[in-house]
Design a protein around this motif. Structure first.
Motif, short mmCIF file in Angstrom:
data_model
loop_
_atom_site.label_atom_id
_atom_site.label_comp_id
_atom_site.label_asym_id
_atom_site.label_seq_id
_atom_site.Cartn_x
_atom_site.Cartn_y
_atom_site.Cartn_z
N MET A 125 21.66 -11.19 82.89
CA MET A 125 22.94 -10.55 82.63
C MET A 125 22.78 -9.05 82.50
O MET A 125 23.60 -8.27 83.00
N ARG A 126 21.72 -8.61 81.85
CA ARG A 126 21.50 -7.17 81.68
C ARG A 126 21.32 -6.49 83.03
O ARG A 126 21.89 -5.43 83.28
N ASN A 127 20.52 -7.06 83.91
CA ASN A 127 20.24 -6.43 85.20
C ASN A 127 21.47 -6.41 86.10
O ASN A 127 21.75 -5.41 86.77
N THR A 128 22.21 -7.52 86.14
CA THR A 128 23.41 -7.55 86.98
C THR A 128 24.50 -6.64 86.43
O THR A 128 25.20 -5.99 87.21
N ALA A 129 24.63 -6.57 85.11
CA ALA A 129 25.63 -5.68 84.51
C ALA A 129 25.26 -4.22 84.73
O ALA A 129 26.13 -3.38 84.99
N ALA A 130 23.96 -3.90 84.64
CA ALA A 130 23.53 -2.52 84.86
C ALA A 130 23.79 -2.08 86.29
O ALA A 130 24.16 -0.92 86.55
N SER A 131 23.60 -3.00 87.24
CA SER A 131 23.86 -2.65 88.65
C SER A 131 25.35 -2.47 88.93
O SER A 131 25.72 -1.73 89.84
N ALA A 132 26.19 -3.14 88.16
CA ALA A 132 27.64 -3.04 88.39
C ALA A 132 28.28 -1.93 87.57
O ALA A 132 29.42 -1.53 87.86
N ALA A 133 27.58 -1.43 86.55
CA ALA A 133 28.20 -0.46 85.63
C ALA A 133 28.54 0.86 86.30
O ALA A 133 29.42 1.59 85.81
N ASN A 134 27.87 1.20 87.40
CA ASN A 134 28.10 2.48 88.06
C ASN A 134 28.90 2.36 89.35
O ASN A 134 28.98 3.33 90.12
N LEU A 135 29.46 1.19 89.61
CA LEU A 135 30.25 1.01 90.83
C LEU A 135 31.60 1.71 90.70
O LEU A 135 32.09 1.96 89.59
N PRO A 136 32.27 2.00 91.82
CA PRO A 136 33.51 2.79 91.78
C PRO A 136 34.62 2.15 90.93
O PRO A 136 35.35 2.87 90.24
N TYR A 137 34.78 0.83 91.00
CA TYR A 137 35.90 0.23 90.25
C TYR A 137 35.69 0.36 88.75
O TYR A 137 36.66 0.44 87.98
N VAL A 138 34.42 0.41 88.28
CA VAL A 138 34.16 0.61 86.86
C VAL A 138 34.43 2.06 86.48
O VAL A 138 35.02 2.35 85.43
N ALA A 139 34.02 2.99 87.34
CA ALA A 139 34.30 4.41 87.08
C ALA A 139 35.80 4.67 87.05
O ALA A 139 36.29 5.46 86.22
N TYR A 140 36.53 3.99 87.92
CA TYR A 140 37.99 4.15 87.93
C TYR A 140 38.61 3.62 86.63
O TYR A 140 39.51 4.25 86.07
N ALA A 141 38.12 2.49 86.17
CA ALA A 141 38.64 1.93 84.91
C ALA A 141 38.34 2.87 83.74
O ALA A 141 39.18 3.05 82.85
N ARG A 142 37.14 3.47 83.73
CA ARG A 142 36.82 4.43 82.67
C ARG A 142 37.74 5.65 82.73
O ARG A 142 38.18 6.16 81.70
N SER A 143 38.02 6.13 83.95
CA SER A 143 38.88 7.31 84.09
C SER A 143 40.30 7.05 83.63
O SER A 143 41.00 7.99 83.23
N ARG A 144 40.72 5.78 83.65
CA ARG A 144 42.06 5.43 83.17
C ARG A 144 42.09 5.27 81.67
O ARG A 144 43.15 5.03 81.08
N GLY A 145 40.94 5.37 81.01
CA GLY A 145 40.89 5.26 79.55
C GLY A 145 40.80 3.83 79.04
O GLY A 145 41.10 3.58 77.86
N VAL A 146 40.41 2.90 79.89
CA VAL A 146 40.24 1.50 79.46
C VAL A 146 39.07 1.42 78.48
O VAL A 146 38.03 2.05 78.69
N ARG A 147 39.25 0.66 77.41
CA ARG A 147 38.21 0.54 76.39
C ARG A 147 36.94 -0.09 76.98
O ARG A 147 37.01 -0.92 77.88
N ALA A 148 35.80 0.30 76.42
CA ALA A 148 34.51 -0.15 76.96
C ALA A 148 34.37 -1.67 76.88
O ALA A 148 33.86 -2.30 77.82
N GLY A 149 34.85 -2.26 75.78
CA GLY A 149 34.75 -3.71 75.65
C GLY A 149 35.56 -4.44 76.71
O GLY A 149 35.11 -5.44 77.26
N ARG A 150 36.73 -3.93 77.01
CA ARG A 150 37.56 -4.56 78.04
C ARG A 150 36.95 -4.36 79.43
O ARG A 150 37.04 -5.26 80.28
#
Length: 240
Positions: A125-150
């Motif tokens: 889980m750690r490795n797959t989550a780390a590889s997905a954490a920097n993908l564009p859709y995650v960056a877009y969610a962060r830019s919208r102010g979505v909470r980290a837990g969500r």
């Protein structure tokens, strides 16, 4: 077949032992799955290297050594937990007392299985989550102010869940098989201890039946995990 060591049909012997094994394997599987999911997602998104390193070290420790260390600390040194079986020699008379007594006897074997099986699922889980954490859709969610837990629960986990769910199915079958060691150490009269005794007594009908149950549990758990993946991940449904 018929077990000469137990003096009864093999099917009756297996039926008696399976619930005892499930009392240890099922809660350990659930706790391990939750810990691997929660800690793995957090470690993958926040780069908790210390936690990941600890899991790598724990993964290298065999289950029998974990069990012995827990016994020495909590049963013989601190004397706060029972060291074997699923109940005391003279159980309490009340229903609540018997339930508490059973829970106390389950703490060490369940903890042993949790510590022995969580690291592999955590690292996946750690490795797959780390590889997905920097993908564009995650960056877009962060830019919208979505909470980290969500972001972790609603954006990252659904996209990396397939291998994790598959490992959950595999690990449940392996927990049933791994109960041979844990039940031997903690004197739990389940499928694992039954296999040990069947080998010592040369009780081949019981041994064949017990190994068949373990094999079927691995196959069924893997099949259920594959079905859950198909239901949960629309990409797999389309490819299928």
């Amino acid at each position: 077949g018929y077990s000469y060591a137990h003096g009864q049909n093999v099917a009756d012997v297996i039926k008696e032992k399976i619930p005892r094994t499930l009392q240890v394997a099922l809660p350990a599987w659930l706790i391990s799955a939750f810990l691997a999911y929660y800690l793995g997602l957090r470690a993958g998104c926040k780069n908790h290297n210390l936690l990941s390193g600890g899991m790598v070290v724990l993964d290298a420790v065999p289950s029998f050594l974990i069990a012995i260390i827990l016994l020495i600390i909590f049963s013989f040194k601190l004397n706060i937990l029972p060291f074997g079986a699923l109940n005391s020699t003279i159980p309490p008379s009340s229903t609540g007392g018997r339930l508490l007594d059973r829970l106390l006897h389950l703490v060490l074997p369940v903890t042993t299985l949790v510590l022995a099986t969580t690291p592999k699922k955590f690292l996946l889980m750690r490795n797959t989550a780390a590889s997905a954490a920097n993908l564009p859709y995650v960056a877009y969610a962060r830019s919208r102010g979505v909470r980290a837990g969500r972001i972790r629960r609603a954006h990252i986990f659904p996209n990396v869940s397939a291998p994790f769910i598959s490992m959950l199915g595999t690990s449940f079958g392996h927990m049933i098989a791994g109960s041979i060691i844990v039940e031997k150490i903690f004197s739990i009269d389940g499928i694992g201890l039954l296999v040990n005794r069947a080998i010592a007594d040369l009780d081949f009908p019981v041994l064949q039946a017990a190994l068949l149950v373990i094999a079927v549990s691995v196959i069924v758990s893997n099949f259920v995990a594959d079905v859950v993946c198909l239901l949960y991940d629309p990409r797999q449904r389309r490819s299928a």
